[in-house]
Design a protein around this motif. Structure first.
Motif, PDB file in Angstrom:
ATOM      1  N   LYS A  22      -9.191  10.921   4.313  1.00  0.00           N
ATOM      2  CA  LYS A  22      -9.360   9.722   3.479  1.00  0.00           C
ATOM      3  C   LYS A  22      -9.439  10.103   2.005  1.00  0.00           C
ATOM      4  O   LYS A  22      -8.808   9.464   1.149  1.00  0.00           O
ATOM      5  CB  LYS A  22     -10.612   8.955   3.903  1.00  0.00           C
ATOM      6  CG  LYS A  22     -10.506   8.307   5.253  1.00  0.00           C
ATOM      7  CD  LYS A  22     -11.841   7.678   5.656  1.00  0.00           C
ATOM      8  CE  LYS A  22     -11.822   7.211   7.089  1.00  0.00           C
ATOM      9  NZ  LYS A  22     -13.125   6.705   7.537  1.00  0.00           N
ATOM     10  N   GLY A  34     -10.447  -1.371   4.333  1.00  0.00           N
ATOM     11  CA  GLY A  34     -11.250  -1.174   5.536  1.00  0.00           C
ATOM     12  C   GLY A  34     -12.512  -0.430   5.213  1.00  0.00           C
ATOM     13  O   GLY A  34     -12.855  -0.267   4.050  1.00  0.00           O
ATOM     14  N   PRO A  35     -13.206   0.004   6.178  1.00  0.00           N
ATOM     15  CA  PRO A  35     -12.814   0.006   7.577  1.00  0.00           C
ATOM     16  C   PRO A  35     -12.883  -1.394   8.203  1.00  0.00           C
ATOM     17  O   PRO A  35     -13.685  -2.228   7.801  1.00  0.00           O
ATOM     18  CB  PRO A  35     -13.828   0.942   8.234  1.00  0.00           C
ATOM     19  CG  PRO A  35     -15.030   0.875   7.368  1.00  0.00           C
ATOM     20  CD  PRO A  35     -14.526   0.611   5.982  1.00  0.00           C
ATOM     21  N   THR A  37     -12.688  -3.370  12.103  1.00  0.00           N
ATOM     22  CA  THR A  37     -12.697  -3.211  13.558  1.00  0.00           C
ATOM     23  C   THR A  37     -11.588  -4.076  14.146  1.00  0.00           C
ATOM     24  O   THR A  37     -11.500  -5.270  13.848  1.00  0.00           O
ATOM     25  CB  THR A  37     -14.065  -3.627  14.149  1.00  0.00           C
ATOM     26  OG1 THR A  37     -15.064  -2.767  13.600  1.00  0.00           O
ATOM     27  CG2 THR A  37     -14.064  -3.503  15.665  1.00  0.00           C
ATOM     28  N   VAL A 121     -12.055   1.422  15.010  1.00  0.00           N
ATOM     29  CA  VAL A 121     -12.364   1.203  13.600  1.00  0.00           C
ATOM     30  C   VAL A 121     -11.230   1.855  12.823  1.00  0.00           C
ATOM     31  O   VAL A 121     -10.966   3.051  12.982  1.00  0.00           O
ATOM     32  CB  VAL A 121     -13.729   1.806  13.219  1.00  0.00           C
ATOM     33  CG1 VAL A 121     -13.980   1.628  11.727  1.00  0.00           C
ATOM     34  CG2 VAL A 121     -14.840   1.161  14.035  1.00  0.00           C
ATOM     35  N   ARG A 122     -10.555   1.041  12.030  1.00  0.00           N
ATOM     36  CA  ARG A 122      -9.361   1.501  11.306  1.00  0.00           C
ATOM     37  C   ARG A 122      -9.585   1.428   9.804  1.00  0.00           C
ATOM     38  O   ARG A 122      -9.992   0.394   9.266  1.00  0.00           O
ATOM     39  CB  ARG A 122      -8.162   0.654  11.702  1.00  0.00           C
ATOM     40  CG  ARG A 122      -6.923   0.891  10.852  1.00  0.00           C
ATOM     41  CD  ARG A 122      -5.703   0.248  11.437  1.00  0.00           C
ATOM     42  NE  ARG A 122      -5.180   1.167  12.465  1.00  0.00           N
ATOM     43  CZ  ARG A 122      -4.072   0.955  13.152  1.00  0.00           C
ATOM     44  NH1 ARG A 122      -3.361  -0.131  12.957  1.00  0.00           N
ATOM     45  NH2 ARG A 122      -3.654   1.838  14.050  1.00  0.00           N
ATOM     46  N   ALA A 123      -9.286   2.535   9.130  1.00  0.00           N
ATOM     47  CA  ALA A 123      -9.188   2.558   7.674  1.00  0.00           C
ATOM     48  C   ALA A 123      -7.705   2.698   7.361  1.00  0.00           C
ATOM     49  O   ALA A 123      -7.073   3.679   7.767  1.00  0.00           O
ATOM     50  CB  ALA A 123      -9.989   3.719   7.094  1.00  0.00           C
ATOM     51  N   SER A 136      -3.099   5.346   8.782  1.00  0.00           N
ATOM     52  CA  SER A 136      -4.367   4.838   9.304  1.00  0.00           C
ATOM     53  C   SER A 136      -5.212   5.987   9.821  1.00  0.00           C
ATOM     54  O   SER A 136      -4.691   6.910  10.448  1.00  0.00           O
ATOM     55  CB  SER A 136      -4.127   3.866  10.462  1.00  0.00           C
ATOM     56  OG  SER A 136      -3.325   2.791  10.042  1.00  0.00           O
ATOM     57  N   ASP A 138      -8.025   6.186  12.459  1.00  0.00           N
ATOM     58  CA  ASP A 138      -8.574   5.361  13.537  1.00  0.00           C
ATOM     59  C   ASP A 138      -9.641   6.131  14.296  1.00  0.00           C
ATOM     60  O   ASP A 138      -9.399   7.276  14.714  1.00  0.00           O
ATOM     61  CB  ASP A 138      -7.476   4.961  14.529  1.00  0.00           C
ATOM     62  CG  ASP A 138      -6.423   4.051  13.921  1.00  0.00           C
ATOM     63  OD1 ASP A 138      -6.752   3.313  12.976  1.00  0.00           O
ATOM     64  OD2 ASP A 138      -5.279   4.076  14.410  1.00  0.00           O
ATOM     65  N   THR A 145     -10.974  10.627  16.870  1.00  0.00           N
ATOM     66  CA  THR A 145     -10.481  10.140  15.583  1.00  0.00           C
ATOM     67  C   THR A 145      -9.059  10.639  15.408  1.00  0.00           C
ATOM     68  O   THR A 145      -8.748  11.797  15.712  1.00  0.00           O
ATOM     69  CB  THR A 145     -11.381  10.623  14.427  1.00  0.00           C
ATOM     70  OG1 THR A 145     -12.713  10.132  14.652  1.00  0.00           O
ATOM     71  CG2 THR A 145     -10.894  10.092  13.090  1.00  0.00           C
TER      72      THR A 145
END
Length: 193
Positions: A22, A34-35, A37, A121-123, A136, A138, A145
């Motif tokens: 990230k 995000g994150p 859901t 949970v996605r960023a 992403s 995830d 992850t």
């Protein structure tokens, strides 16, 4: 309204929680969201095993959004030896997240069988100079992850090279590629856990 795009993607397992990826994405000019859901409920037909054909029929919901997605069966053209998946995706965006329950009832009423519920949970990161590209991070509880690099184009030429370039920039080429969809990973974790 439905739209069709070719989704070309590769998913890799991360050895950590994705924080380093990230930070690197941000330093490379990607803008994060995000994150968030996401909850996906997957279905199969009673006469065709979508697990065997690697087809996807799901109802997705996240804050303020819901859609139904279908991805066709996998074959040598759609799933490469390098674990790159390229499929024509059909999405129907629902008028609101409350319609996700209605969509699930409709699928059950026409005989579709529920396979599994996947929560992640996605960023999501996008670069302003790379339209149609999303990276992403995830996190799927109980599974792991992952980093997923996705290119959506009407013409998939060059998409794999772009995915490889982005993965090199992010230093994830040594992370193992993951060929199974989250749906299957969650089912495996449930069977062994």
């Amino acid at each position: 309204m439905a739209n069709d795009v070719t989704e070309i993607e590769r998913k890799r397992a991360l050895p950590d929680d994705g924080s380093a990826a990230k930070s690197l994405l941000t330093s490379l000019g990607y803008v994060g969201a995000g994150p968030t859901t996401e909850v996906d409920v997957y279905y199969t037909r009673p006469d065709v095993d979508y697990l065997a054909t690697v087809e996807c029929l799901r109802v997705r919901r996240r804050y303020g959004f819901a859609e139904i997605t279908y991805k066709p069966a996998s074959d040598a053209r759609t799933h490469s030896a390098a674990d790159v998946v390229a499929k024509r995706e059909t999405n129907v965006v629902l008028s609101g997240p409350g319609q996700a329950c209605d969509a699930e009832r409709l699928l059950a009423a026409i005989g579709m069988r529920r396979l599994v519920r996947v929560e992640k949970v996605r960023a999501l990161f996008r670069h302003p100079e790379l339209p149609g590209v999303a990276v992403s991070i995830d996190t799927v509880p109980g599974v792991g992850t992952f980093i997923e690099t996705e290119v959506n184009r009407t013409d998939p030429d060059g998409a794999v090279a772009l995915i490889e370039r982005i993965e090199r920039q992010l230093g994830v080429t040594d992370c193992p590629p993951v060929s199974l969809p989250y749906r299957d990973l969650v089912r495996q974790a449930m069977a062994t856990g």
